[in-house]
Design a protein around this motif. Structure first.
Motif, PDB file in Angstrom:
ATOM      1  N   GLY A  98       0.809  -1.177   0.108  1.00 53.40           N
ATOM      2  CA  GLY A  98      -0.114  -0.089   0.013  1.00 53.40           C
ATOM      3  C   GLY A  98       0.745   1.132  -0.025  1.00 53.40           C
TER       4      GLY A  98
ATOM      5  N   GLN B  72      -9.635  -5.930   9.600  1.00 53.31           N
ATOM      6  CA  GLN B  72      -9.497  -6.005   8.133  1.00 53.31           C
ATOM      7  C   GLN B  72     -10.128  -7.398   7.487  1.00 53.31           C
ATOM      8  OE1 GLN B  72      -6.217  -4.215   5.997  1.00 53.31           O
ATOM      9  NE2 GLN B  72      -6.363  -5.554   4.589  1.00 53.31           N
TER      10      GLN B  72
ATOM     11  N   SER C 211     -12.630   1.765   4.942  1.00 46.20           N
ATOM     12  CA  SER C 211     -11.890   2.098   3.755  1.00 46.20           C
ATOM     13  C   SER C 211     -12.101   0.779   2.821  1.00 46.20           C
ATOM     14  CB  SER C 211     -10.598   2.192   3.737  1.00 46.20           C
ATOM     15  OG  SER C 211     -10.199   3.431   4.554  1.00 46.20           O
TER      16      SER C 211
ATOM     17  N   ILE D 202      -9.938  -1.623   0.304  1.00 43.70           N
ATOM     18  CA  ILE D 202      -8.299  -1.859  -0.323  1.00 43.70           C
ATOM     19  C   ILE D 202      -8.257  -2.979  -1.299  1.00 43.70           C
ATOM     20  CG2 ILE D 202      -6.127  -2.541   0.565  1.00 43.70           C
ATOM     21  CD1 ILE D 202      -8.071  -1.932   3.077  1.00 43.70           C
TER      22      ILE D 202
ATOM     23  N   ASN E 221      -6.224  -4.807  -4.112  1.00 45.59           N
ATOM     24  CA  ASN E 221      -4.973  -5.295  -4.453  1.00 45.59           C
ATOM     25  C   ASN E 221      -5.003  -6.011  -5.941  1.00 45.59           C
ATOM     26  OD1 ASN E 221      -2.657  -7.564  -4.865  1.00 45.59           O
ATOM     27  ND2 ASN E 221      -1.824  -6.238  -3.231  1.00 45.59           N
TER      28      ASN E 221
ATOM     29  N   GLU F 277      -1.543  -1.632  -5.103  1.00 43.54           N
ATOM     30  CA  GLU F 277      -2.755  -1.750  -3.995  1.00 43.54           C
ATOM     31  C   GLU F 277      -3.100  -0.224  -3.960  1.00 43.54           C
ATOM     32  OE1 GLU F 277      -2.881  -4.740  -0.875  1.00 43.54           O
ATOM     33  OE2 GLU F 277      -2.543  -2.984   0.391  1.00 43.54           O
ATOM     34  N   ASP F 278      -4.184  -0.054  -3.764  1.00 44.15           N
ATOM     35  CA  ASP F 278      -4.691   1.243  -3.293  1.00 44.15           C
ATOM     36  C   ASP F 278      -5.831   1.337  -2.437  1.00 44.15           C
ATOM     37  OD1 ASP F 278      -4.613   4.036  -3.384  1.00 44.15           O
ATOM     38  OD2 ASP F 278      -5.025   4.349  -5.456  1.00 44.15           O
ATOM     39  N   SER F 279      -6.191   2.125  -1.695  1.00 39.06           N
ATOM     40  CA  SER F 279      -7.355   2.121  -0.794  1.00 39.06           C
ATOM     41  C   SER F 279      -8.299   3.389  -1.088  1.00 39.06           C
ATOM     42  CB  SER F 279      -6.822   2.195   0.426  1.00 39.06           C
ATOM     43  OG  SER F 279      -6.242   3.211   0.992  1.00 39.06           O
TER      44      SER F 279
END
Length: 759
Positions: A240, A622, A647, A649, A651, A670-672
């Motif tokens: 991340g 998570q 959030s 997430i 991937n 990966e982004d959130s």
């Protein structure tokens, strides 16, 4: 970077070795930072050793053709020969790669990343193919066993050590190569003798005992297809990244750095040591005690062929070209270094702007386009809930609209070429039509097909130029950023800005007024033309934020820009707009002596901002909501994180692209995205450049037990609804690459549809 070999015609041809360094150093450093598991200091030392090895090879043979494949092999050989044990400073190495043996690192890097055969790996390690296979197997097993990121491959893990080769690193290494390669007393030269005199044992494999100089000449000219290495601007130490692409790119220009940075900060140039290549570089020949001085063209960083015998210590530093600075420094801020500004290297990308005569950001018709070379390809765009994926003639694109009505399009083509459009006054269909018909010339200059005549009718070409920038908004940096910078930071470290002085470029203020929005600082609005007069200067005002490049919610990345003489002056940074406006009257061009004082002034003691980590805090809950491989072969995993902010997430592991080497693309990112829950509309749809993600999130236990996804005429797929332990959140997710509609339904234990959802 050219694929053509660099010809070193004589042992004394030092200029050719420097040209080879300028052409291939970024590639070699990427390899070495990968092998040293992110130990940048050790990778820099080995980089110098690699070009010392090159010089020694040329001296022994009298000639050599060096192509990128040769450089990759040389970097692996030098690392193996000079690393009888993993990392000299184990504390600087990151991740699971730090536990690998030297042979395992070399074998995995060559076989999995560079895609070399086992026979080729064995040749570099001077072993057998069976030994190479054993090293690949043992290394892969060890990586996956210790890697904590779910679904990561061995390639993903070993590439996390790759570091962006910034200007300060380049300057440091180039000086070391120019000054020390030929010295018989240089440590690099002494250590490299082991390549020809010894065969240290690492595991079951012998390291190289024979330098390339003793091989047949054909080895040097071996033909190999080569794709330029990617330009990652940070060390990838985890999956991340919390900083959006534009902030990372802009930080290369304006963000101060501190000593001993780690993680992302390690890639940013320090204000005190970021220097450009000197116009003269000293090189000493082992056969001649005379100190010749090689003349280098400051515009290109390449030798001109001339040699003088002047004492380089008597020359003025070419980096001391005076720029604008602030006098006095605004209250609450400290001067935090200065130096040259600009990205080195050839401009590989192309920028164009087309407008009607009556243009403004939200008036008339205009479009800006940036074509991006495959070696410059940027990270996939951050997640938003508004961007939508479209089919661009067989390629995928994202289209979005900003809050002020400007439309953005981002597309990626085979081989990692990318294109970014920004426009106003064009419909979505027209923008897609324009992008679909755009082709890339040899220099990446765009051309538009005959089907676009109606779209571009009435538009005039206002700018068309090659650029080093791979971010559309950074075209506000006039002249590609060549010039000077002076940095300022608040004493508590919470705010910073930079004043950049660059050569004027035609229509640069017009470009800035169109491709950037108004300041998000609502205390200062300057409609309709976004200008204000301050002390006789007409200053243009704006910010840096688009849906594809979003700053943190509490960040104000503002800028002001104006013309003065033949220069464009840009004040830009993470600071409120009134602070920048207050700095305009005290900005002035420094004298040579004043600029020198700014350059050599010690860095101030600035407080470090807390990273927000609380040692006593409980980990954020998570859970994986869904994980699947799309029809295009890409694997996506979607997780839900709960806490003060909820959030998602994502991937994404991209399918291998046969048209590009692993070094030329992002195989995993990966982004959130923070989300707000709506009990009446629990379906959230997100699009990446290559996939659509349909997520269902509840803030209380639902009556349904699973979510049924039906993509077009395909068979339905049921995904169980998972609870997020420690919270009241529940959810499920599914990803797909088809452009068909997706029907999303809630089902019970018996498979009965309870409710059909819409976003």
């Amino acid at each position: 970077m050219s694929d053509d070999p660099v010809r070193i015609v004589e042992p004394a041809d030092r200029g050719a070795v420097l040209v080879c360094f300028d052409t291939t150093a970024r590639l070699a450093f990427t390899v070495l930072s990968r092998l040293t598991a992110g130990d940048s200091a050790r990778a820099l030392d080995l980089l110098v050793d690699t070009y010392a090895y090159l010089d020694r090879t040329a001296r022994r043979t009298g000639w050599s053709d060096v192509d990128p494949r040769w450089v990759v092999d040389a970097a692996h050989r030098v690392y193996a020969a000079m690393s009888t044990t993993p990392g000299a400073d184990a504390g600087a190495e990151i991740g699971a790669v730090a536990a690998l043996t030297v042979a395992e690192r070399v074998a995995l890097s060559l076989h999995l990343v560079e895609r070399r055969t086992l026979d080729e790996v064995a040749a570099v390690l001077d072993g057998t193919a069976d030994e190479a296979a054993a090293a690949v197997q043992s290394g892969s097993t060890r990586l996956i066993a210790t890697e904590i990121v779910q679904g990561a491959t061995a390639v993903d893990v070993i590439r996390r050590g790759e570091i962006w080769f910034d200007d300060s690193m380049r300057s440091h290494a180039r000086r070391a190569v120019g000054n020390g390669w030929a010295s018989a007393d240089a440590p690099a030269a002494k250590n490299l003798s082991m390549l020809a005199t010894s065969a240290p044992i690492v595991g079951a494999m012998r390291l190289p005992v024979t330098p390339f100089a003793t091989k047949q000449p054909e080895h040097f000219a071996e033909a190999a297809e080569f794709t330029r290495t990617r330009r990652s601007r940070w060390t990838v130490v985890g999956a991340g990244l919390g900083i959006a692409a534009v902030l990372v790119a802009l930080a290369v220009w304006v963000m101060p750095s501190s000593d001993g940075e780690t993680d992302e900060a390690a890639s940013l140039p320090s204000a005190t040591n970021a220097t450009s290549t000197s116009t003269k570089t000293t090189a000493t020949d082992t056969t001649d005690s005379t100190n010749d001085t090689l003349v280098v063209d400051p515009a290109t960083g390449k030798p001109t062929g001339g040699v003088t015998t002047d004492d380089p210590t008597a020359m003025s530093d070419p980096t001391e070209v005076a720029g604008f600075f602030l006098d006095p420094v605004p209250a609450g801020f400290l001067a935090d270094g200065a130096g040259p500004a600009g990205l080195r290297g050839d401009p590989l990308n192309w920028f164009e702007l087309w407008t009607t005569p009556d243009v403004a950001r939200t008036a008339g018709r205009w479009f800006a386009v940036l074509t991006i070379d495959s070696s410059e390809a940027s990270r996939p765009t951050p997640l938003t809930t508004t961007a939508r994926r479209v089919d661009l003639g067989g390629n995928s694109a994202l289209v979005d609209v900003t809050a002020d009505g400007v439309m953005d399009l981002f597309a990626e083509f085979p081989g990692r070429q990318q294109i970014r459009f920004e426009s106003f006054g064009l419909s979505a269909d027209e923008l897609v039509q324009l992008a679909s018909a755009t082709t890339f010339g040899p220099d990446n200059r765009p051309s538009y097909g005959p089907d676009t005549h109606d779209v571009v009718d009435g538009l005039d070409l206002r700018a068309s130029r090659a650029t080093t920038q791979s971010v559309l908004e950074l075209q506000i940096v006039s002249g590609g950023g060549e010039g000077t910078r002076a940095q300022y930071q608040s004493a508590d470290g919470s705010q910073f800005f930079t004043i950049l002085t660059s050569p004027q470029v035609e229509n640069d203020l017009v470009i800035a007024s169109l491709i950037t929005p108004d300041s998000r600082d609502v205390a200062a609005q300057f409609a309709p033309n976004r200008t204000i007069d301050i002390g006789g200067r007409t200053v243009h005002v704006g910010s840096l934020a688009t849906p594809f490049k979003t700053a943190p919610a509490d960040a104000n990345f503002n800028y002001v820009e104006w013309h003065e003489g033949d220069s464009t002056v840009l004040l830009v940074g993470l600071v409120d707009l009134p602070t920048l406006l207050d700095a305009v009257p005290v900005a002035r061009l420094a004298t040579a002596d004043e600029w020198h004082e700014v350059l050599v002034a010690p860095r101030p003691d600035i407080a470090q901002q807390p990273n927000g980590d609380d040692p006593g805090a409980q980990p954020t809950p998570q859970v994986i909501l869904g994980e699947n491989t799309t029809a295009a072969g890409d694997r996506l995993s979607v997780s839900l994180a709960g806490g003060a902010t909820i959030s998602l997430i994502v991937n994404e592991q991209r399918a291998s692209d046969p048209a590009a080497t692993s070094s030329g693309r992002y195989d995993q990112f990966e982004d959130s995205l923070a989300i707000d829950l709506d009990p009446e509309h629990p379906l959230i749809t997100l699009d990446t450049i290559h996939a659509t993600i349909a997520v269902v999130v509840f803030d209380e236990p639902p009556a349904a037990t699973a979510v049924r996804y039906t993509i077009g005429a395909n068979q339905p797929i049921d995904v169980l609804i998972n609870p997020l332990i420690g919270t009241t959140l529940y959810g499920a997710a599914f990803s797909f690459s088809e452009y068909d509609d997706c029907k999303v339904s809630l089902i019970d234990d018996a498979g009965n549809v309870i409710r059909t959802l819409s976003s």
